[in-house]
Design a protein around this motif. Structure first.
Motif, mmCIF file in Angstrom:
data_model
loop_
_atom_site.group_PDB
_atom_site.id
_atom_site.type_symbol
_atom_site.label_atom_id
_atom_site.label_comp_id
_atom_site.label_asym_id
_atom_site.label_seq_id
_atom_site.Cartn_x
_atom_site.Cartn_y
_atom_site.Cartn_z
ATOM 1 N N ASN A 120 -26.069 -19.464 11.724
ATOM 2 C CA ASN A 120 -26.470 -18.618 10.598
ATOM 3 C C ASN A 120 -27.750 -17.816 10.834
ATOM 4 N N ILE A 121 -28.599 -18.290 11.745
ATOM 5 C CA ILE A 121 -29.893 -17.617 11.935
ATOM 6 C C ILE A 121 -30.053 -17.066 13.348
ATOM 7 N N ILE A 122 -29.786 -17.897 14.353
ATOM 8 C CA ILE A 122 -30.017 -17.464 15.729
ATOM 9 C C ILE A 122 -28.928 -16.530 16.226
ATOM 10 N N LYS A 123 -27.660 -16.913 16.041
ATOM 11 C CA LYS A 123 -26.546 -16.140 16.594
ATOM 12 C C LYS A 123 -26.503 -14.708 16.093
ATOM 13 N N PRO A 124 -26.745 -14.437 14.796
ATOM 14 C CA PRO A 124 -26.706 -13.044 14.321
ATOM 15 C C PRO A 124 -27.767 -12.150 14.945
ATOM 16 N N LEU A 125 -28.766 -12.745 15.573
ATOM 17 C CA LEU A 125 -29.840 -11.942 16.159
ATOM 18 C C LEU A 125 -29.432 -11.281 17.467
ATOM 19 N N PHE A 126 -28.431 -11.806 18.131
ATOM 20 C CA PHE A 126 -28.134 -11.351 19.481
ATOM 21 C C PHE A 126 -26.676 -10.902 19.595
ATOM 22 N N SER A 127 -26.463 -9.964 20.531
ATOM 23 C CA SER A 127 -25.131 -9.410 20.755
ATOM 24 C C SER A 127 -24.893 -9.286 22.246
ATOM 25 N N LYS A 128 -23.673 -8.858 22.596
ATOM 26 C CA LYS A 128 -23.343 -8.686 24.007
ATOM 27 C C LYS A 128 -24.126 -7.542 24.642
ATOM 28 N N TRP A 129 -24.687 -6.657 23.795
ATOM 29 C CA TRP A 129 -25.466 -5.529 24.324
ATOM 30 C C TRP A 129 -26.897 -5.927 24.687
ATOM 31 N N ASP A 130 -27.283 -7.135 24.305
ATOM 32 C CA ASP A 130 -28.667 -7.532 24.552
ATOM 33 C C ASP A 130 -28.989 -7.650 26.035
ATOM 34 N N PHE A 131 -27.990 -7.980 26.833
ATOM 35 C CA PHE A 131 -28.213 -8.018 28.281
ATOM 36 C C PHE A 131 -28.608 -6.638 28.792
ATOM 37 N N PHE A 132 -27.912 -5.597 28.314
ATOM 38 C CA PHE A 132 -28.217 -4.235 28.752
ATOM 39 C C PHE A 132 -29.572 -3.777 28.203
ATOM 40 N N LEU A 133 -29.917 -4.233 27.003
ATOM 41 C CA LEU A 133 -31.232 -3.907 26.449
ATOM 42 C C LEU A 133 -32.338 -4.518 27.299
ATOM 43 N N ALA A 134 -32.158 -5.777 27.718
ATOM 44 C CA ALA A 134 -33.162 -6.445 28.543
ATOM 45 C C ALA A 134 -33.305 -5.756 29.897
ATOM 46 N N VAL A 135 -32.164 -5.383 30.496
ATOM 47 C CA VAL A 135 -32.208 -4.674 31.784
ATOM 48 C C VAL A 135 -32.890 -3.336 31.623
ATOM 49 N N TRP A 136 -32.536 -2.623 30.550
ATOM 50 C CA TRP A 136 -33.148 -1.313 30.303
ATOM 51 C C TRP A 136 -34.664 -1.418 30.163
ATOM 52 N N LEU A 137 -35.120 -2.413 29.415
ATOM 53 C CA LEU A 137 -36.565 -2.601 29.237
ATOM 54 C C LEU A 137 -37.247 -2.939 30.561
ATOM 55 N N GLY A 138 -36.563 -3.702 31.416
ATOM 56 C CA GLY A 138 -37.131 -4.042 32.721
ATOM 57 C C GLY A 138 -37.281 -2.830 33.612
#
Length: 510
Positions: A7-25
């Motif tokens: 209810n709290i942790i899972k809604p925060l993240f999606s499959k696109w978060d990997f690409f967001l992390a790579v992009w930020l790096g």
């Protein structure tokens, strides 16, 4: 616990978060910063928090930073984050120099910028609602993660140490510094010089000061370099200073701290070697193969214009192309030597070995040393040696009483060392960025001398005054700079941000 996660942790993240992390790096790298895990996590959490509260602003910032990363990556990979040198170079540069810089930039820098752009566009245009608004509890948890990470990681010296924020902050700070300096330079150059020189005796009637460009001392054969590229300097009875260090790692930073008088670290462009010579009774010339523009002159061009006579081969631009040969300065030198003026100071400002070296040599080199650009660099020093020999001949033919001084403004650093792609560019992190050749040759020189005692560009005004054989109340004559006297060593140099740093602690990368 299961309910908390779902209810709290899972809604925060999606499959696109990997690409967001790579992009930020890759964005962090393209902006010229190193990747540190805690600041990167804080940036990630901040981006997630923004995406959950305002998708429009999130996507707009992703697009803006993707474009910035794409455009800045070639500079960020080579020179790092925005500083005084980067901003100053941008303000003083032209299309020709920019093209030269892009030609020597390694392919992976462009590839990194392209990755930033492609990932950013993908993140900003993905259609599924992967950043749907989360519950208040989820947002609270995300905010807590962000605040904790920022508090314990990226907060340094009361500023947020996140690459996206730092880039804007560093850029604005550097621009303000350069802009303030330029305003100060424009005002102070109009003031009368403070010089009150006392001429002890006139040893020579013609003084030739040659300012080289981007020459590392360890590449000069006469100073111990392994490549036989200085046959003229090898053969003349010059005095070689083999422990001279430049004031800075780039032309403007180095020469403004070398050629002008400073009081409380304020560079007084009106009190330069040019005005000191003029106050001492010399007719002065500044002959340059580096550009001059009317709207954004560098402080070096401002100093040049204070001479009685100026000659710029590339008026209106800074031409770093192959057609801009230092040999074109010789006719100007010949004309200056023919002038009926009595005592003369003539300054030649060379293009020398400015990157790209193969532009200086038209792609020619004498021997292949494993990298075409380094082979051209060796050749460019040979071309400078030939030019100095011809200048020496012009001096000897025009007068029996002359002296010549030469030094390079700064050294260079390796990129992709020990590979066929290796080349040299500006840097401030090694001793070789500051180790440059310096020598004096005079019409009455009879023997070759080597001075191994440390001499510094930060003491150049004193050295210059002793070369002219004058005293001035503003100049500290604390030591005989032109002899083998053990003077108090100057162990500081300026870095790209014009901050003093200890030269002795820098690594040596020959």
């Amino acid at each position: 616990m299961k309910g908390f996660v779902s209810n709290i942790i899972k809604p925060l993240f999606s499959k696109w978060d990997f690409f967001l992390a790579v992009w930020l790096g890759v964005l962090t790298l393209s902006l010229g910063y190193r990747i540190n895990i805690i600041p990167l996590l804080a940036l990630f959490m901040g981006a997630k928090l923004l995406a959950k509260t305002s998708q429009l602003l999130y996507k707009l910032l992703v697009i803006i930073y993707s474009l910035i990363g794409f455009l800045y990556a070639p500079t960020g990979i080579i020179y790092g984050s925005p500083d005084v040198n980067v901003v100053g170079s941008f303000l003083y540069t032209t299309l020709e120099e920019s093209i030269g810089f892009l030609k020597q930039t390694p392919f992976y820098a462009f590839l990194l910028g392209l990755v930033v752009l492609i990932l950013g566009i993908a993140l900003a245009t993905e259609k599924k609602s992967t950043h749907a608004v989360a519950s208040k509890k989820s947002l609270m948890m995300l905010s807590v993660f962000f605040v904790v990470l920022v508090s314990f990681g990226p907060m340094k010296k009361n500023r947020i140490d996140l690459s996206a924020y730092r880039f804007i902050s560093d850029l604005v700070t550097a621009y303000r510094t350069v802009s303030t300096q330029n305003q100060g330079y424009a005002a102070i150059i109009q003031k009368k010089p403070i010089w009150q020189p006392v001429i002890k005796s006139r040893r020579y009637h013609t003084y030739l000061l040659v300012i080289g460009e981007s020459v590392r001392r360890d590449y000069v054969h006469a100073f111990g370099g392994q490549f036989n590229n200085t046959p003229w300097l090898d053969s003349v009875p010059a005095t070689l200073f083999n422990n001279y260090i430049s004031a800075g790692p780039a032309t403007v930073i180095s020469l403004t701290n070398t050629l002008v008088y400073k009081q409380d670290r304020e560079k007084q462009l009106n009190n330069s070697v040019v005005t000191l010579a003029e106050k001492s009774g010399f007719e002065t010339w500044w002959l340059s193969n580096q550009g001059v523009k009317s709207h954004s002159d560098s402080p070096i061009a401002r100093i040049a214009k204070s001479a009685n006579h100026t000659g710029f081969i590339n008026t209106g631009k800074a031409d770093y192309s192959a057609s801009s040969s230092d040999e074109n300065l010789l006719p100007l030198l010949a004309e200056a030597l023919k002038s009926p003026a009595g005592d003369k100071l003539i300054i030649l400002h060379l293009m020398g070995s400015h990157p790209r070296a193969c532009d200086r040599t038209q792609g020619r080199f004498d021997s292949d040393i494993g990298s075409k650009e380094l082979s051209c660099y060796v050749k460019s020093i040979a071309m400078t040696d030939s030019l100095l020999g011809k200048a020496n001949q012009l001096l000897s033919n025009s007068t029996a009483n002359w002296t010549m001084m030469y030094f390079s403004d700064h050294g260079l650093s390796y990129i992709d060392k020990n590979s066929s792609r290796a080349y040299l560019t500006h840097g401030d992190s090694t001793k070789q960025n500051y180790q440059v050749p310096f020598f004096i040759l005079s019409s009455d020189s009879t023997q070759r001398r080597v001075i191994s005692q440390r001499r510094s560009g930060l003491d150049f005004i004193t050295t210059f005054a002793q070369w002219l054989n004058i005293d001035d109340p503003a100049i500290t004559g604390r030591c005989s700079m032109l002899s083998k006297s053990d003077c108090d060593e100057v162990n500081t140099v300026y870095d790209f941000n014009e901050r003093l740093t200890n030269y002795n602690v820098l690594p040596s990368i020959p």
